[in-house]
Motif scaffolding. Sequence first.
Motif, PDB file in Angstrom:
ATOM      1  N   ALA A  25       0.840  -1.197   0.000  1.00 55.50           N
ATOM      2  CA  ALA A  25       0.000   0.000   0.000  1.00 55.50           C
ATOM      3  C   ALA A  25       0.875   1.247   0.000  1.00 55.50           C
ATOM      4  O   ALA A  25       1.997   1.233   0.507  1.00 55.50           O
ATOM      5  CB  ALA A  25      -0.909  -0.002   1.236  1.00 55.50           C
ATOM      6  N   PRO A  26       0.388   2.343  -0.603  1.00 55.19           N
ATOM      7  CA  PRO A  26       1.168   3.593  -0.567  1.00 55.19           C
ATOM      8  C   PRO A  26       1.469   4.011   0.868  1.00 55.19           C
ATOM      9  O   PRO A  26       0.647   3.850   1.767  1.00 55.19           O
ATOM     10  CB  PRO A  26       0.241   4.595  -1.264  1.00 55.19           C
ATOM     11  CG  PRO A  26      -0.652   3.752  -2.126  1.00 55.19           C
ATOM     12  CD  PRO A  26      -0.857   2.479  -1.369  1.00 55.19           C
ATOM     13  N   SER A  27       2.656   4.536   1.059  1.00 51.36           N
ATOM     14  CA  SER A  27       3.067   4.981   2.386  1.00 51.36           C
ATOM     15  C   SER A  27       4.041   6.138   2.219  1.00 51.36           C
ATOM     16  O   SER A  27       4.411   6.511   1.104  1.00 51.36           O
ATOM     17  CB  SER A  27       3.745   3.835   3.160  1.00 51.36           C
ATOM     18  OG  SER A  27       4.943   3.447   2.515  1.00 51.36           O
ATOM     19  N   VAL A  28       4.472   6.714   3.359  1.00 50.10           N
ATOM     20  CA  VAL A  28       5.429   7.824   3.300  1.00 50.10           C
ATOM     21  C   VAL A  28       6.736   7.370   2.661  1.00 50.10           C
ATOM     22  O   VAL A  28       7.333   8.071   1.839  1.00 50.10           O
ATOM     23  CB  VAL A  28       5.688   8.372   4.719  1.00 50.10           C
ATOM     24  CG1 VAL A  28       6.776   9.447   4.680  1.00 50.10           C
ATOM     25  CG2 VAL A  28       4.398   8.926   5.323  1.00 50.10           C
ATOM     26  N   ASP A  29       7.194   6.185   3.018  1.00 47.54           N
ATOM     27  CA  ASP A  29       8.447   5.666   2.472  1.00 47.54           C
ATOM     28  C   ASP A  29       8.293   5.130   1.053  1.00 47.54           C
ATOM     29  O   ASP A  29       9.268   5.042   0.309  1.00 47.54           O
ATOM     30  CB  ASP A  29       8.994   4.553   3.365  1.00 47.54           C
ATOM     31  CG  ASP A  29       9.387   5.068   4.737  1.00 47.54           C
ATOM     32  OD1 ASP A  29       9.789   6.252   4.821  1.00 47.54           O
ATOM     33  OD2 ASP A  29       9.278   4.305   5.712  1.00 47.54           O
ATOM     34  N   ASN A  30       7.068   4.781   0.689  1.00 47.68           N
ATOM     35  CA  ASN A  30       6.838   4.182  -0.624  1.00 47.68           C
ATOM     36  C   ASN A  30       5.527   4.706  -1.205  1.00 47.68           C
ATOM     37  O   ASN A  30       4.514   4.019  -1.247  1.00 47.68           O
ATOM     38  CB  ASN A  30       6.796   2.651  -0.500  1.00 47.68           C
ATOM     39  CG  ASN A  30       6.714   1.980  -1.859  1.00 47.68           C
ATOM     40  OD1 ASN A  30       7.040   2.572  -2.878  1.00 47.68           O
ATOM     41  ND2 ASN A  30       6.269   0.735  -1.860  1.00 47.68           N
ATOM     42  N   PRO A  31       5.540   5.974  -1.651  1.00 46.04           N
ATOM     43  CA  PRO A  31       4.293   6.581  -2.133  1.00 46.04           C
ATOM     44  C   PRO A  31       3.824   6.024  -3.474  1.00 46.04           C
ATOM     45  O   PRO A  31       2.661   6.168  -3.819  1.00 46.04           O
ATOM     46  CB  PRO A  31       4.665   8.056  -2.265  1.00 46.04           C
ATOM     47  CG  PRO A  31       6.144   8.049  -2.512  1.00 46.04           C
ATOM     48  CD  PRO A  31       6.678   6.910  -1.716  1.00 46.04           C
ATOM     49  N   LYS A  32       4.724   5.397  -4.227  1.00 44.83           N
ATOM     50  CA  LYS A  32       4.373   4.856  -5.542  1.00 44.83           C
ATOM     51  C   LYS A  32       4.733   3.374  -5.625  1.00 44.83           C
ATOM     52  O   LYS A  32       5.799   3.014  -6.131  1.00 44.83           O
ATOM     53  CB  LYS A  32       5.101   5.626  -6.651  1.00 44.83           C
ATOM     54  CG  LYS A  32       4.674   7.069  -6.808  1.00 44.83           C
ATOM     55  CD  LYS A  32       5.411   7.705  -7.977  1.00 44.83           C
ATOM     56  CE  LYS A  32       4.972   9.139  -8.190  1.00 44.83           C
ATOM     57  NZ  LYS A  32       5.692   9.762  -9.331  1.00 44.83           N
ATOM     58  N   PRO A  33       3.886   2.516  -5.101  1.00 45.60           N
ATOM     59  CA  PRO A  33       4.182   1.075  -5.200  1.00 45.60           C
ATOM     60  C   PRO A  33       4.272   0.637  -6.663  1.00 45.60           C
ATOM     61  O   PRO A  33       3.645   1.228  -7.554  1.00 45.60           O
ATOM     62  CB  PRO A  33       2.988   0.425  -4.497  1.00 45.60           C
ATOM     63  CG  PRO A  33       2.387   1.512  -3.661  1.00 45.60           C
ATOM     64  CD  PRO A  33       2.631   2.782  -4.401  1.00 45.60           C
ATOM     65  N   LEU A  34       5.044  -0.393  -6.905  1.00 46.51           N
ATOM     66  CA  LEU A  34       5.202  -0.912  -8.260  1.00 46.51           C
ATOM     67  C   LEU A  34       3.906  -1.533  -8.757  1.00 46.51           C
ATOM     68  O   LEU A  34       3.125  -2.102  -7.992  1.00 46.51           O
ATOM     69  CB  LEU A  34       6.306  -1.974  -8.283  1.00 46.51           C
ATOM     70  CG  LEU A  34       7.731  -1.497  -8.003  1.00 46.51           C
ATOM     71  CD1 LEU A  34       8.668  -2.699  -7.966  1.00 46.51           C
ATOM     72  CD2 LEU A  34       8.194  -0.492  -9.054  1.00 46.51           C
ATOM     73  N   LYS A  35       3.686  -1.430 -10.061  1.00 48.92           N
ATOM     74  CA  LYS A  35       2.544  -2.058 -10.703  1.00 48.92           C
ATOM     75  C   LYS A  35       3.016  -3.323 -11.416  1.00 48.92           C
ATOM     76  O   LYS A  35       4.050  -3.327 -12.078  1.00 48.92           O
ATOM     77  CB  LYS A  35       1.905  -1.098 -11.714  1.00 48.92           C
ATOM     78  CG  LYS A  35       1.422   0.215 -11.111  1.00 48.92           C
ATOM     79  CD  LYS A  35       0.902   1.137 -12.191  1.00 48.92           C
ATOM     80  CE  LYS A  35       0.459   2.476 -11.615  1.00 48.92           C
ATOM     81  NZ  LYS A  35      -0.008   3.408 -12.678  1.00 48.92           N
ATOM     82  N   PHE A  36       2.244  -4.397 -11.289  1.00 48.66           N
ATOM     83  CA  PHE A  36       2.607  -5.683 -11.882  1.00 48.66           C
ATOM     84  C   PHE A  36       1.591  -6.096 -12.939  1.00 48.66           C
ATOM     85  O   PHE A  36       0.426  -5.687 -12.903  1.00 48.66           O
ATOM     86  CB  PHE A  36       2.698  -6.770 -10.805  1.00 48.66           C
ATOM     87  CG  PHE A  36       3.787  -6.537  -9.806  1.00 48.66           C
ATOM     88  CD1 PHE A  36       5.065  -6.195 -10.214  1.00 48.66           C
ATOM     89  CD2 PHE A  36       3.533  -6.653  -8.439  1.00 48.66           C
ATOM     90  CE1 PHE A  36       6.074  -5.987  -9.294  1.00 48.66           C
ATOM     91  CE2 PHE A  36       4.547  -6.448  -7.514  1.00 48.66           C
ATOM     92  CZ  PHE A  36       5.817  -6.106  -7.933  1.00 48.66           C
ATOM     93  N   LEU A  37       2.037  -6.942 -13.860  1.00 42.08           N
ATOM     94  CA  LEU A  37       1.206  -7.422 -14.957  1.00 42.08           C
ATOM     95  C   LEU A  37       1.204  -8.948 -14.974  1.00 42.08           C
ATOM     96  O   LEU A  37       2.219  -9.581 -14.689  1.00 42.08           O
ATOM     97  CB  LEU A  37       1.728  -6.899 -16.296  1.00 42.08           C
ATOM     98  CG  LEU A  37       1.771  -5.374 -16.442  1.00 42.08           C
ATOM     99  CD1 LEU A  37       2.670  -4.984 -17.595  1.00 42.08           C
ATOM    100  CD2 LEU A  37       0.361  -4.827 -16.638  1.00 42.08           C
ATOM    101  N   ALA A  38       0.072  -9.529 -15.341  1.00 39.60           N
ATOM    102  CA  ALA A  38      -0.056 -10.978 -15.414  1.00 39.60           C
ATOM    103  C   ALA A  38       0.309 -11.473 -16.807  1.00 39.60           C
ATOM    104  O   ALA A  38       0.209 -10.745 -17.803  1.00 39.60           O
ATOM    105  CB  ALA A  38      -1.488 -11.402 -15.066  1.00 39.60           C
ATOM    106  N   TYR A  39       0.696 -12.738 -16.889  1.00 35.40           N
ATOM    107  CA  TYR A  39       1.069 -13.353 -18.164  1.00 35.40           C
ATOM    108  C   TYR A  39      -0.095 -13.312 -19.153  1.00 35.40           C
ATOM    109  O   TYR A  39       0.111 -13.166 -20.365  1.00 35.40           O
ATOM    110  CB  TYR A  39       1.500 -14.801 -17.921  1.00 35.40           C
ATOM    111  CG  TYR A  39       1.702 -15.615 -19.168  1.00 35.40           C
ATOM    112  CD1 TYR A  39       2.735 -15.323 -20.053  1.00 35.40           C
ATOM    113  CD2 TYR A  39       0.856 -16.692 -19.469  1.00 35.40           C
ATOM    114  CE1 TYR A  39       2.921 -16.075 -21.217  1.00 35.40           C
ATOM    115  CE2 TYR A  39       1.042 -17.448 -20.612  1.00 35.40           C
ATOM    116  CZ  TYR A  39       2.072 -17.130 -21.487  1.00 35.40           C
ATOM    117  OH  TYR A  39       2.253 -17.878 -22.619  1.00 35.40           O
TER     118      TYR A  39
END
Length: 627
Positions: A417-431
Motif C-alpha cells: 500500500a502507498p506509504s510515506v516511504d513508498n508513495p508509488k508502489p510498483l505495478k505488476f502485470l499478469a502473463y
Amino acid sequence: MASASSVAGAPASPLLLIGVISIPVALLLRWFASYTRTVLKVRSSGLPAIHSGLEIFESAVRSWFPRVPVLVPMDKFTLKKPFKKFADARSDMIVLTEASAPNRVAYLFGSPKSFREIGRNGDIFLKPVEKVRYRLLNTFGLQLVSTQNGAEHERHKRVVKAVFNAEFMENGWKNMRNMWRTMLREEGVYPAAANSDTAPIVRDMRSTMLKVTLGAIGASWFDIDIPWDPVDSSTSSDAGGSSCCGHMQQKKKSELMPFAETLQVVMDSPFAQITLPLWFMEWSPSSYLRRAGWAQRSLITHIKAAQSEARRRNEAFKEEIGGQDRARKYRNLIGALVDAQNDVEMAEQAEKGYVAPEVGLTDKEVQGNIFTFLIGGHETSSYTMTFAMSLLARNPEWQEKLHAEVSKANILPLDGAPSVDNPKPLKFLAYEEMSNFPLVLAAAVETLRMRDMAMQLTRVASCDTTLNYTTWEGDATANAAGAKVQKHTVAIPAGTRVHLDMAAFGVNPFKWEDPETYNPARHLRETEDVNGKRMTVNRNFEIRSNAATQVTFQDFLGFSAGSRQCIGKRFAEVTMVCFLAHMVLNFRWEVVPNPGETQEEANVRASTGSEQFVLTPPNYDLRMTRR
C-alpha cells in the motif's frame, strides 16, 4: 678416412640447393596462378566481388583481424553500415574470393528473400557443422544447434520443442517479473529511491541485464535462485595462487561447486567453456580458468543427477496415474527434457513395439542441449534487452507509446500500500495480458532487426543449384522505392559456401522503409473479417475481437526461419515483453552521458554494438525516473 672426411665436409651440391628452393617457389607460383585464375574468372563474369587475402567471412573471428587494405578488407564488413557494400555494388549478392582458398569462391547475400529461399531448401543448403563454432558447441554433447538438417535435426527438435509449453512460458513470465523487481531493489532504484528528488542510476546495463536473464533462467529452467551479486572469485580459488594449483585441483575434483554458483561461473566464462579442453582449464596456472573448469565438471555432475531424479519422478508419476491421461507439472528444463524424451520413447514403443536406438536423445545429448540453451539463450536475450533499453532511451516518444498500450491492461495488486516511504508502489502485470501488448513485442522485434546478434550465417550447397538475386540502378539507400530493379540467377556449384548477412537483412532498404529509424510499428498489421470487423490472432493462435493489431514476422529473420527457427523464440518473446512492459509501466529512462559528452552522443554510444562472438552492446548507465 681422409677421403670420407673430405666428402662429409664438402659443400652441398648446387643442384640440391636449387631443388630445395624450387619446391616452395613452385608451390607459391601454383597458388598465385590458381588465385589469379579465380579472380580473373570472377571479373570476366561481371559479378560484383570482394577479394581478400584471408578468410575473413566467419563473423565470429573476423573482428580479431587487423585492417589491411586488399589483404584484410575489414572496412567492407563494418557493422556501422552493413548494407553499404551491397549499395556500392548495386546488387544484393556479392562474390567473395580469398587467397587462402585460391580455387573456390563464396557468395554473400543481403536480402531476406534469399534467406527464405535457402530456408525452403534445407535439403540442399546444409549447415557447415564442421565449422569451429558448431564443434565447440558440442562441448557437453551433440545438441540441436549443431545438428545437420534432416533426420538428425528432427530427432533433437522432436524432443526439445515439447519443453516450451504454455505452463513453461507462464513460469518464465513470473520469474522475469521477479528478476525485474530484484534488479530495482539491488540497484537501489526501488523502494528506497522512490521519494528521491534525484532519479537513481543503474550502472552498467549490459552486466545488469546479464544478471537479470541469468536469474530468470535459473528459476525457470532449473528451479533455483541465483544470487544477484557475482560470487567472489577469491573465495572460490586458492589464496596461494598458482603454487597451490595441484592441491586445489585435488580439492575441486572431489567437491562439487554449488549449482547456482556453477551456472553463474559457466555464464561468466562462455568463451573458455567452448574453446578450451577441461583438462587444460583444471590444470591451468590461471585461477580464473581453474574455476571455469571446476564449474564445467560440476555442471555435468549436477545435470546428470537432475536427469536421474527426473526419470525417477517420471516413473513415479506413471505409477500414480495408472495409465490415466493427466498432464505432468514440469519443475524445470531438465525434468521437461527427460519427460519429453520418455514420451518419444513411449510413442515409438506403441507404434512399432520397440524403441529404435536412433529415436530420442542420449543422456549426453540432453546435457548438450541444456548447455546450448544456457550459452545461447542467456547472452542473446540479455544483449537484445540491453539494446532495446538504449534504443528506447534514444527514442523517448516510443517509451510513451508503449506506456499508453501497457497502461490499459489489468494491473495486479500493487507492491504494498502507498506509504510515506513508498508513495508509488510498483505495478505488476499478469502473463495473460501479454497478448494485449503487440507494440511491446514489436519493440523487441525492431531491436533485433536493427541489432541482430547473429550478424552472419553460413550454408553449404550439397549439390549444384541456383539462387536468385537482384541488381538496381542508382542510389538505393536514398530512394529504394524508385530504383529500377532487375532479377538474376546465379549458379551455385556443389560444395560452395553461401554467407547470409543478417545485419544487412535488417537494414535492406528494399524491404524496410527508412531502415535506420527505430519504428516498432512497422512490425504491426491490422486484420479484418468478412464483415469488416477488425479481428486479430493472439500469440496462442486464438481469435480475439478486442484487439486490432498483431505482430508480423514477414521477412524478419532475427529468430532465423524455416525448420531452423530458434526453438526458444517464444520463451525469448515472453521474457523480453515481460521486462519491457513492466519497465514502461513504472518508469521513464535515459542514458547517462559521460563527462564532456552530449545527450545525443551518449544515446548513439549506448546503442552502437561491437562485433565479437555475437553482436555485443556497450556498457552504459541508465537514469530511471518513476512515472
